[in-house]
Design an enzyme around this catalytic site. Structure first.
Site, mmCIF file in Angstrom:
data_model
loop_
_atom_site.group_PDB
_atom_site.id
_atom_site.type_symbol
_atom_site.label_atom_id
_atom_site.label_comp_id
_atom_site.label_asym_id
_atom_site.label_seq_id
_atom_site.Cartn_x
_atom_site.Cartn_y
_atom_site.Cartn_z
ATOM 1 N N SER A 214 0.836 -1.197 0.000
ATOM 2 C CA SER A 214 0.000 0.000 0.000
ATOM 3 C C SER A 214 0.878 1.257 0.000
ATOM 4 C CB SER A 214 -0.954 -0.038 1.193
ATOM 5 O OG SER A 214 -1.986 0.892 1.054
ATOM 6 N N ASP A 368 -10.128 -3.394 -5.070
ATOM 7 C CA ASP A 368 -9.243 -2.472 -4.370
ATOM 8 C C ASP A 368 -9.217 -1.162 -5.152
ATOM 9 O OD1 ASP A 368 -7.194 -1.145 -3.068
ATOM 10 O OD2 ASP A 368 -5.638 -2.614 -3.532
ATOM 11 N N HIS A 398 -8.206 -5.070 -0.760
ATOM 12 C CA HIS A 398 -7.095 -4.332 -0.171
ATOM 13 C C HIS A 398 -6.810 -4.814 1.254
ATOM 14 C CE1 HIS A 398 -4.264 -0.982 -0.098
ATOM 15 N NE2 HIS A 398 -4.546 -0.908 1.202
#
Length: 428
Positions: A214, A368, A398
């Site tokens: 991320s 995501d 995610h």
């Protein structure tokens, strides 16, 4: 109706029984009502392709509750939004300790806190080891190298690769806005690349990778680019592994942002909040980013690098039509500079800056908001001639990579970790 003396004696107990039945009926009704309301709150539409849907709903329920609490606290002026959201980090926090397989130390690399994981068993004389520099996620505002899932991942990497893992504890926004988190990481990496430090940990300078998930994937990509451009840097990375990375802040209305606007675990509003807080505490930017109207004439010239109609394969377009983000004549400002800085948005570098990058592993998930960021970077890397392994999980969401610890352990998360470590084994 006549009641005998014997019956009259039992009347109080009869009335008590009736009263209890009525109370139980009310309690049952309240319980059922509470159950219905709870189920209504917990239940959210989850695509059929996603495995363990109910587990994801329950997990997301906690995240949504925390988001609502943070918004409420922020609205009343009690505690800052991100202060409340840090509860996620606190609950997952652990104390990394050595065990029979892994030796763990907390170090400071040029003023930056890091956790170093090494194999407990030393190899043969002169044997050099691989190394992975890992950068945690959390939207530059949350997270810690000391969270349980990151600690577990570092230990798995050490044991499976016989490698050294350096997990970086960079400073977080909003107290420390961009570029401080990036600069922390870059200082730590350059310190680690010193000959004496590599020798101390018995690391082969030709076999070092940078990795992150991320926001950590964003930092990892930016670090790889910056190292290539640093004329004073002799040691270079062999590989980069980017796990559902954040790659650009210019267009927050890509197909994946639209498709997954309300998906767990990272709804669009939260991701936009992370971007905003990374840059500034001025709420004006947050509102502009939510409307995708935050671009200036200065950032407009960079939109070609995030044009998803060109950079996304047709299969990722979905039913969405492209609309270029509007531009405003805001004049030169810090925010305009930050928006177009490749250290914040690695997707914005020209092709010439991509060609010399190390081989890459990019993980993306269908459900995501960041999916298209990663896919567009894959396209640009391949066009520049970089060796890229792109692993797309059609049932992924995610954060799944970090959901490997009870009670939020998901089968897809374990598969992701296994495939990631397998790639490092083969390519580092």
């Amino acid at each position: 109706m006549l009641i005998s003396r014997a019956d009259s004696a039992s009347l109080p107990s009869y009335r008590a029984a009736v009263f209890l039945c009525k109370m139980r009926s009310k309690d049952i009704l309240l319980l059922l009502l509470a159950g219905v309301l709870t189920a209504y709150y917990v239940y959210i539409p989850i695509p059929d392709e996603i495995e363990e849907k109910w587990k994801l709903m329950i997990t997301d329920c906690f995240f949504r509750s925390l988001i609502h609490l943070a918004e409420f606290s922020d609205l009343l002026g009690l505690k800052d939004y991100m202060w409340v959201m840090m509860l996620i980090t606190v609950l997952e926090r652990t104390v990394p300790v050595s065990d029979k397989h892994v030796h763990v130390t907390e170090e400071v690399f040029d003023g930056v806190q890091v956790i170093v994981y090494e194999p407990s068993q030393q190899g043969g004389d002169g044997e050099l080891r691989r190394a992975v520099i890992y950068l945690h996620g959390g939207g530059w505002c949350l997270g810690s190298a000391m969270m349980g899932p990151y600690d577990l991942l570092s230990r798995q990497t050490v044991q499976e690769l016989n490698a050294v893992v350096v997990s970086v504890e960079y400073r977080l926004a909003p107290p420390h806005h961009f570029p401080i988190p990036f600069l922390d990481v870059y200082r730590g990496v350059k310190h680690f690349f010193q000959g004496a430090v590599l020798a101390r940990y018995r690391v082969d300078a030709r076999r070092v990778a940078v990795s992150g998930d991320s926001a950590g994937g964003n930092l990892a990509a930016a670090i790889a680019q910056q190292l290539q451009q640093d004329a004073e840097q002799s040691v270079q990375l062999k590989a980069q592994a980017l796990l559902y990375p954040v790659m650009q802040a210019l267009d927050l209305n890509t197909p994946s942002y639209q498709q997954n606007e309300h998906m767990p675990i990272l709804p669009k509003k939260l991701m936009v909040r992370f971007w905003s807080e990374y840059f500034t505490s001025d709420r004006t930017l947050l509102h502009a980013m939510l409307a995708n109207s935050h671009n200036s004439l200065q950032s407009g010239r960079m939109l070609k690098y995030v044009n998803w109609t060109v950079l996304l394969p047709e299969s990722f377009h979905g039913p969405y039509n492209y609309s270029a983000p509007p531009l405003a004549n805001r004049g030169p400002s810090y925010m305009g500079t930050a928006l177009t800085d490749p250290r914040a948005s690695p997707l914005l570098v020209p092709d010439t800056a991509l060609r010399a990058l190390p081989k890459a592993y990019v993980l993306t998930s269908e459900y995501d908001v960041l999916r298209d960021d990663g896919v567009m970077y894959v396209t640009r890397l391949r066009q520049a001639g970089v060796d890229v392994t792109h692993q797309h999980y059609t049932s992924g969401f995610h954060g799944a990579f970090m959901f490997t610890v009870w009670p939020t352990d998901f089968q897809i998360g374990r598969r992701m970790v296994w495939n990631y470590i397998h790639w490092l084994k083969e390519n580092l």
